[in-house]
Design an enzyme around this catalytic site. Structure first.
Site, PDB file in Angstrom:
ATOM      1  CE  LYS A 109      -3.777   2.356   2.338  1.00  0.00           C
ATOM      2  NZ  LYS A 109      -3.193   3.788   2.452  1.00  0.00           N
ATOM      3  CD  GLU A 160      11.917   2.348  10.204  1.00  0.00           C
ATOM      4  OE1 GLU A 160      11.998   3.179  11.124  1.00  0.00           O
ATOM      5  OE2 GLU A 160      12.094   3.038   8.954  1.00  0.00           O
ATOM      6  CB  CYS A 206      12.210   7.248  11.158  1.00  0.00           C
ATOM      7  SG  CYS A 206      13.138   6.270  10.084  1.00  0.00           S
ATOM      8  CD  GLU A 253       9.730  10.599  13.798  1.00  0.00           C
ATOM      9  OE1 GLU A 253      10.626  10.021  13.153  1.00  0.00           O
ATOM     10  OE2 GLU A 253       8.728  10.021  13.679  1.00  0.00           O
TER      11      GLU A 253
END
Length: 500
Positions: free
Chosen positions: A194, A270, A304, A400
């Site tokens: 996806k 992840e 990330c 983040e």
């Protein structure tokens, strides 16, 4: 590569729009009942339209992957898998210019990034797993054991885990797709991939490449695009899906893990990071400042594993901050097509507003804005931003940002630096600069899945990548990445009496 014949379907605003790419379901390139736009983040203009998959499309893709796994020899035919992976690698190399340009236009990738993690490095992941499959041992002999007077021979065989749902993020779509797709296919799994809603065209182009230039059987790879979260929910809850691999935010990863628990799927995650770079008092400050500044603005901070916290000795704080500020002034941002551009745009206005909001709240909470903190246009640009006087427990030090924002935190001694670095729910990556032995000893105390010492680069197809704590579960790339998509079956047979 050549796009399929253009189809006209209804878009989300009710108008009829041409679809620029199609989904791959059960070996066919198909549209959907509706479409949605993909924007060029450097201009804010519509780049093209992608099919907006429905729940029915997702269910068809899952059914196709299930049939391909259960009713074909894909999971057991190693030679076929090697051939198909080699074909995919060749096609990716051959169509590099076309797919690279699409990655620049849709993702905002600069030429330097295309030569690295946005395209060329991911392509080599496919080659790595094709080659690994030629040499890896899919069986393990455990020898004989005597049980209750009888001798038994045992061995372990590694089999494909089954049907895999692979859901990726927008920031490095080629890397994320191929780091999941290549090892899953090498293991013998079938896949529903996806695309991220912000970058669907790049991933759909990968599906077209598979359909047009490889012998991968129908249903083995299915590629969906869509903005409806219910499509993702189908992939994470459908009982015919055996494993889910997801790259994205930690909050979304938590929801996926919870959704998958009802059917006890294997889940690989992840997720986010808030990695720290530590500058020791015996480090080369100029080298550390150059690394920290330019890595933080790579792909506009949309990575990330980027070290978004910089821990510096308190007595050298001002000196290092000035070096970072100077380096930020050298960062050229703008048109990602320009070879002189170092930093491209953020992916969307929404993401830029999120980044700016976090910076403004950090300043309101007491941080000092040294440089940056400005929106620039056209497109979704945000200037390289340096914050000091950052509280280690504050939002900007704990959450983040996913933008070009570096938070500097002063520490007292080595133990304090390790404590601050570990003061996070995340554990994805990190870096340290200083004397090699001392730096390595400190790096081993920090709970992260990857670590750079004095600028060392760990990122390559053969190196496992993943995190500790809430940065994820499992590993991508390397032999470990293959093993994530394998089950182990233990066999035993009695040994004839004259063989004892």
């Amino acid at each position: 590569m050549g796009s399929p014949e253009t189809a006209t379907i209804e878009s989300a605003d009710g108008a009829e729009r041409p679809v620029d790419r199609r989904m791959l379901i059960d070996g066919g390139l198909v549209a959907a009942a509706r479409s949605f736009p993909s924007l060029n983040p450097a201009t804010g203009e519509v780049l093209g339209y992608a099919p907006d998959a429905t729940i029915y499309d997702a269910e068809r893709a899952v059914a196709a992957a299930r049939r391909a796994f259960d009713e074909t020899d894909w999971s057991t035919n190693v030679d076929l898998r090697i051939r198909c992976l080699e074909q995919l690698h060749s096609a990716l190399v051959e169509h590099r210019d076309e797919l690279g340009q699409l990655t620049t236009d849709e993702v905002g990738a600069t030429p330097a990034l295309l030569a690295g993690a946005q395209y060329d490095q991911p392509v080599e992941i496919v080659r790595f797993y094709a080659d690994l499959l030629k040499t890896v041992d899919l069986t393990e002999d455990l020898g004989n054991i005597e049980i209750r007077g009888g001798l038994h021979h045992r061995w372990v065989e590694k089999e494909a885990a089954g049907v895999v749902a692979a859901i990726i993020a927008y920031n490095y779509p080629n890397q994320l797709a191929l780091a999941k797709l290549a090892p899953a296919l090498a293991a013998g799994c079938t896949v529903i991939l996806k695309a991220a809603p912000d970058t669907p065209l790049v991933t759909l182009a990968l599906g077209e490449l598979i359909a047009n230039h490889t012998d991968i059987p129908a249903g083995v790879v299915n590629v969906l695009s869509g903005a409806d979260p219910e499509v993702g929910a189908v992939l994470t809850t459908n009982a015919d899906v055996d494993a889910v691999t997801f790259t994205g935010s930690t909050p979304t990863g938590r929801r996926i893990m919870a959704a998958a628990s009802d059917t006890l799927k294997r889940v690989f995650l992840e997720l986010g990071g808030k990695s720290a770079a530590i500058v020791l008092d015996d480090a080369d400050f100029k080298t550390a400042a150059t690394f920290s500044a330019f890595s933080m603005v790579t792909h506009a901070g949309q990575g990330c594993a980027l070290t978004s916290r910089l821990l510096v000795p308190r007595k050298h704080h001002d000196e290092i901050v000035e070096l970072i500020k100077t380096n930020f002034s050298f960062v050229r941002y703008g048109d990602p097509n320009d070879p002189k551009t170092y930093m491209g745009p953020l992916i969307s206005e929404k993401q830029r507003d999120k980044v700016d909001g976090m910076v403004q709240r950090a300043v309101a909470a007491g941080a000092t804005l040294v440089t940056g903190g400005e929106k620039k246009g056209p497109g979704y640009f945000y200037t390289p931003t340096l914050l000091t006087n950052v509280d280690p427990d504050s939002e900007i030090a704990q959450e983040e940002v996913f933008g070009p924002v570096l938070a500097v935190i002063a520490y007292e001694d080595d133990d304090d630096a390790v404590r601050i670095a570990n003061n996070s729910i995340y554990g994805l990556s990190g870096a340290i600069f200083g004397g090699q032995d001392r730096a390595l000893a400190m790096a081993r105390r920090i709970r992260t899945g990857t670590f750079s010492i004095n600028g060392g680069n760990y990122f390559s197809p053969d190196a496992p990548f993943g995190g500790y704590k809430q940065s994820g579960i499992g590993r991508e790339m390397g032999v470990a990445g293959l093993e994530e998509f394998q089950e182990r079956k233990t066999f035993a047979v009695p040994v004839a009496g004259d063989d004892k």
